[in-house]
Design an enzyme around this catalytic site. Sequence first.
Site, PDB file in Angstrom:
ATOM      1  N   CYS A 116      -7.552  -7.207   1.827  1.00 47.93           N
ATOM      2  CA  CYS A 116      -7.616  -5.782   1.522  1.00 47.93           C
ATOM      3  C   CYS A 116      -8.983  -5.188   1.873  1.00 47.93           C
ATOM      4  O   CYS A 116      -9.985  -5.904   1.965  1.00 47.93           O
ATOM      5  CB  CYS A 116      -7.321  -5.553   0.042  1.00 47.93           C
ATOM      6  SG  CYS A 116      -6.916  -3.826  -0.345  1.00 47.93           S
ATOM      7  N   ASP A 164      -4.765  -7.902 -11.369  1.00 47.70           N
ATOM      8  CA  ASP A 164      -6.189  -7.849 -11.042  1.00 47.70           C
ATOM      9  C   ASP A 164      -6.980  -7.766 -12.343  1.00 47.70           C
ATOM     10  O   ASP A 164      -6.455  -7.389 -13.386  1.00 47.70           O
ATOM     11  CB  ASP A 164      -6.462  -6.616 -10.177  1.00 47.70           C
ATOM     12  CG  ASP A 164      -7.790  -6.679  -9.437  1.00 47.70           C
ATOM     13  OD1 ASP A 164      -8.517  -7.676  -9.593  1.00 47.70           O
ATOM     14  OD2 ASP A 164      -8.098  -5.728  -8.696  1.00 47.70           O
TER      15      ASP A 164
END
Length: 213
Positions: A8, A131
Amino acid sequence: MPLAVKICGLSTTETVAAAVEGGAAMVGFVFFAKSPRNVSPQHVNVLAQNVPSNVTKVGLLVDASDDEITNILKGAPLDMLQLHGGETPERVSAIKAKFSLPVMKVIAVSDAADVDQARAYESIADQLLFDAKPPQDASRPGGLGEAFNWDLLAGQRFAVPWMLAGGLTADNLANAVAVSGAPGVDISSGVEDGPGDKNINKIKAFLDVAAGL
């Protein structure tokens, strides 16, 4: 089944190429002004030209409005939307319905109750991503290099595919997957020399470890 990896916060043709050539299943682009990895839809349109159809192009959004999403999609050919803010199940459902794209919902985790919140999204989101919950004073919700207790995910089963993120590196990836049981992982700061400064060699090293798991 091989470990699915999403790289990412990509912003250059070289790092996109490293991710694709190294076997990443997904490449992520950040559309959030406060992030050091923020890119424009027009720039992503250029980067996407070198992404094959079997690699998913993911756009990271943080509590974006319909107008913002529309403008992003006018310029960037995305395959999936990653919702990294405080989007409710209702909002996730509305975004899916309006834009007709698969959605990945990020769940911020610091304790078991946070993991339980994922159940509200299981029947709506196409993927989940766990996360680390950011500190109260953080200016952005992810990409901070912080990990959470991976034991919180051990033995968990979800109705949709899921990924682990937060504080991952090539050095701790094997342990993170062994402890959490994650079928996929997402990395950003762990393959950087500094915020937003991706390192091609670190991307390759991370993907090499993933390929061996």
